[in-house]
Write a protein that holds these residues in place. Structure first.
Motif, PDB file in Angstrom:
ATOM      1  N   GLU A 327      -1.110  -2.927   9.089  1.00 48.58           N
ATOM      2  CA  GLU A 327      -1.392  -1.565   8.795  1.00 48.58           C
ATOM      3  C   GLU A 327      -2.599  -1.222   8.163  1.00 48.58           C
ATOM      4  O   GLU A 327      -3.513  -0.309   8.524  1.00 48.58           O
ATOM      5  N   GLN A 332      -9.220   3.032   9.190  1.00 48.52           N
ATOM      6  CA  GLN A 332      -8.651   3.914   8.034  1.00 48.52           C
ATOM      7  C   GLN A 332      -9.665   5.384   8.095  1.00 48.52           C
ATOM      8  O   GLN A 332     -10.917   5.304   8.289  1.00 48.52           O
ATOM      9  N   ILE A 333      -8.912   6.521   7.538  1.00 42.48           N
ATOM     10  CA  ILE A 333      -9.703   7.683   7.690  1.00 42.48           C
ATOM     11  C   ILE A 333     -10.747   7.460   6.560  1.00 42.48           C
ATOM     12  O   ILE A 333     -12.118   8.209   6.781  1.00 42.48           O
ATOM     13  N   SER A 334     -10.492   6.986   5.476  1.00 47.95           N
ATOM     14  CA  SER A 334     -11.299   7.268   4.324  1.00 47.95           C
ATOM     15  C   SER A 334     -10.958   6.159   3.472  1.00 47.95           C
ATOM     16  O   SER A 334      -9.908   5.690   3.339  1.00 47.95           O
ATOM     17  N   GLU A 336     -10.448   6.827   0.097  1.00 45.18           N
ATOM     18  CA  GLU A 336      -9.316   7.218  -0.851  1.00 45.18           C
ATOM     19  C   GLU A 336      -7.941   7.360   0.086  1.00 45.18           C
ATOM     20  O   GLU A 336      -7.009   6.881  -0.793  1.00 45.18           O
ATOM     21  N   TYR A 337      -7.753   7.432   1.249  1.00 46.09           N
ATOM     22  CA  TYR A 337      -6.783   7.243   2.135  1.00 46.09           C
ATOM     23  C   TYR A 337      -6.198   5.948   2.102  1.00 46.09           C
ATOM     24  O   TYR A 337      -5.031   5.618   1.993  1.00 46.09           O
ATOM     25  N   LEU A 338      -7.014   4.951   2.238  1.00 45.72           N
ATOM     26  CA  LEU A 338      -6.916   3.419   2.249  1.00 45.72           C
ATOM     27  C   LEU A 338      -6.194   3.004   0.864  1.00 45.72           C
ATOM     28  O   LEU A 338      -5.265   2.418   0.865  1.00 45.72           O
ATOM     29  N   GLU A 340      -4.688   4.891  -1.516  1.00 47.50           N
ATOM     30  CA  GLU A 340      -3.197   5.556  -1.264  1.00 47.50           C
ATOM     31  C   GLU A 340      -2.325   4.724  -0.714  1.00 47.50           C
ATOM     32  O   GLU A 340      -1.129   4.591  -0.919  1.00 47.50           O
ATOM     33  N   ALA A 341      -2.612   4.424   0.530  1.00 48.39           N
ATOM     34  CA  ALA A 341      -1.601   3.527   1.605  1.00 48.39           C
ATOM     35  C   ALA A 341      -1.387   2.221   0.789  1.00 48.39           C
ATOM     36  O   ALA A 341      -0.325   1.690   0.850  1.00 48.39           O
ATOM     37  N   ARG A 344       1.029   2.646  -2.024  1.00 49.79           N
ATOM     38  CA  ARG A 344       2.607   3.140  -1.607  1.00 49.79           C
ATOM     39  C   ARG A 344       3.055   1.975  -1.087  1.00 49.79           C
ATOM     40  O   ARG A 344       4.379   1.621  -1.255  1.00 49.79           O
ATOM     41  N   ALA A 370      -5.919   5.602  -7.352  1.00 46.30           N
ATOM     42  CA  ALA A 370      -4.884   6.007  -6.442  1.00 46.30           C
ATOM     43  C   ALA A 370      -3.620   5.977  -7.344  1.00 46.30           C
ATOM     44  O   ALA A 370      -3.415   4.829  -8.087  1.00 46.30           O
ATOM     45  N   PRO A 375      -0.029  11.648  -8.941  1.00 46.92           N
ATOM     46  CA  PRO A 375      -1.370  11.690  -8.405  1.00 46.92           C
ATOM     47  C   PRO A 375      -2.269  12.480  -9.117  1.00 46.92           C
ATOM     48  O   PRO A 375      -3.445  12.516  -9.008  1.00 46.92           O
TER      49      PRO A 375
END
Length: 460
Positions: A327, A332-334, A336-338, A340-341, A344, A370, A375
């Protein structure tokens, strides 16, 4: 038996035939031996050997792991030694009784015939009554001892039948209370550092209350469990002989007697078995060895179950780790998104309640980038060497904290949070620390383990 089991293809029919031979001999001895009831305790040890032999051999047929094989052989050897010791003790007692009787007779002959005749009549009259009473008491004790051994064998057989710790503890503790007549039983397990013995399982409402509180005891303290896990010796408490060193638990106010037995594996203390009674002086010296044998059986079963559980957890974690790698290495979109993933995935992988990613700043600090459960805390900064994340970044080494509230290095920014146990591992790139992954839990009874640390490092 051991020679046969060591062969590539064990002949279980041959072993069954040998067992049948032992059963036949045992039945013959019971049928023809004079005073068979007096030997009930010794002969019961052979019955116990047969029970242990059957239970362990049944597990052996299921192709156990090398760790389980060692435990199975140990159980059979120990049961055999117990039977041998009991029969040897019976022989020594008979020999000593004969020697004592002979010496007493020779000593009496040295007196005059009148004194011998008079005293002899008294001895015959009083001795007959005394011997009768002693024999009756011995029979009662032998029956009780035999019953206790049968119960111990029953509990031991149940303990060896489970590979899940929860099922193992639930069954064995309730069986102990039911068969021995105790109102409370519990198992404490020491942590990896040997500092605390944490309550792992307990019976009744009091047990559930203590488990909910995350009850644990400092190893080496004056409490019953603290003493047993430090000294490696059983400890008995009776209300009638209370001392100021004994601390009664507020959730168990009715306790009149308590016995704690060490749980040992390979010479190391892994915890304690604790049983409590509503009666004063409930634990005799004869019961302690039986309960110690029972505790040793539970300790072996704990080792087998723990290894089985670790293998299951390891398999699930490695599967989750592979899925996470697939995954996270995709598009990845960004950033920051990476991040956070990653956080999680870390909570799921490690069974944590919260996880965070910390990266260094140009100002020489470390910043939270993150966070899963909070958050709004993203952007918080710490000085290098401050808190778990700061220390891990500076040292480049993993760090586990079992009691975060008492840890001197904790961050003041986290002082008001409900963190009980924490872990941090470095994010490494070509041997250089580029960030820190942290994970926390709010239950002190669930500290991070060395296996958690290993998985976290692989993930990082």
């Amino acid at each position: 038996t051991e020679t046969e089991l060591n062969s590539d293809l064990a002949d279980y029919d041959l072993l069954a035939a040998r067992r049948a031979s032992v059963v036949d001999r045992l039945a013959s001895i019971r049928a023809i031996a004079p005073g068979t009831e007096e030997y009930a305790s010794a002969l019961a040890s052979v019955d116990t050997l047969l029970i242990v032999f059957d239970s362990q051999l049944a597990i052996y047929r299921g192709k156990p792991t090398p760790v389980q094989v060692a435990a199975l052989r140990f159980e059979i050897q120990r049961a055999f030694q117990g039977a041998e010791d009991a029969l040897g003790a019976l022989y020594q007692k008979e020999e000593q009784d004969f020697y004592t009787a002979t010496s007493s007779t020779l000593s009496t002959v040295r007196g005059t015939q009148i004194i011998l005749f008079t005293v002899g009549i008294l001895i015959i009259g009083l001795g007959a009554v005394l011997v009768t009473n002693i024999r009756r008491a011995a029979r009662r004790e032998a029956v009780l001892a035999s019953g206790r051994l049968q119960v111990a064998a029953e509990v031991g057989q149940a303990a060896s039948s489970f590979l899940g710790l929860d099922q193992l503890f639930d069954t064995t503790l309730n069986l102990i209370c039911e068969r021995f007549g105790y109102f409370y039983a519990a198992v404490f397990l020491t942590d990896d550092k040997g500092e605390y013995a944490a309550l792992r399982a307990a019976t009744g409402e009091a047990g559930r209350g203590l488990l909910a509180k995350g009850h644990k005891v400092l190893v080496g303290s004056n409490s019953t469990i603290g003493s047993v896990t430090f000294n490696n010796r059983p400890r008995v408490f009776h209300e009638s002989r209370r001392t100021t060193e004994y601390f009664k638990n507020e959730l168990l106010p009715s306790t009149r007697s308590e016995l704690a037995i060490p749980l040992r594996q390979g010479g190391q203390i892994i915890g304690a078995l604790d049983v409590q009674s509503l009666e004063d002086d409930a634990f005799s010296q004869d019961e302690i060895p039986i309960l110690q044998t029972l505790a040793d059986q539970i300790a072996v079963a704990i080792g087998n179950a723990a290894e089985f559980t670790r293998e299951q957890v390891r398999a699930r974690q490695m599967s989750a780790l592979s899925q996470a790698a697939i995954e996270l290495t995709g598009p990845q979109i960004s950033l920051e998104y990476l991040l956070e993933a990653v956080a999680r995935r870390a909570t799921s992988l490690l069974g944590a309640e919260d996880a965070g990613i910390w990266l260094p700043t140009e100002e020489g600090e470390i910043q939270l980038k993150a966070n899963v459960s909070q958050p709004e805390s993203v952007g918080r900064r710490l000085k290098m060497n401050e808190g778990v994340s700061g220390q891990v970044f500076v040292t480049g080494k993993p760090l586990r904290i079992d009691d975060y509230g008492r840890w001197e290095g904790r961050s003041t920014a986290s002082a008001s949070e409900s963190i009980q146990t924490a872990m941090g591992v470095p994010l490494l790139w070509q041997g250089e620390t580029v960030g820190v992954l942290t994970a926390t839990r709010s239950q002190s009874s669930r500290p991070f383990t060395t296996e958690d640390e290993r998985i976290a490092q692989l993930f990082a």
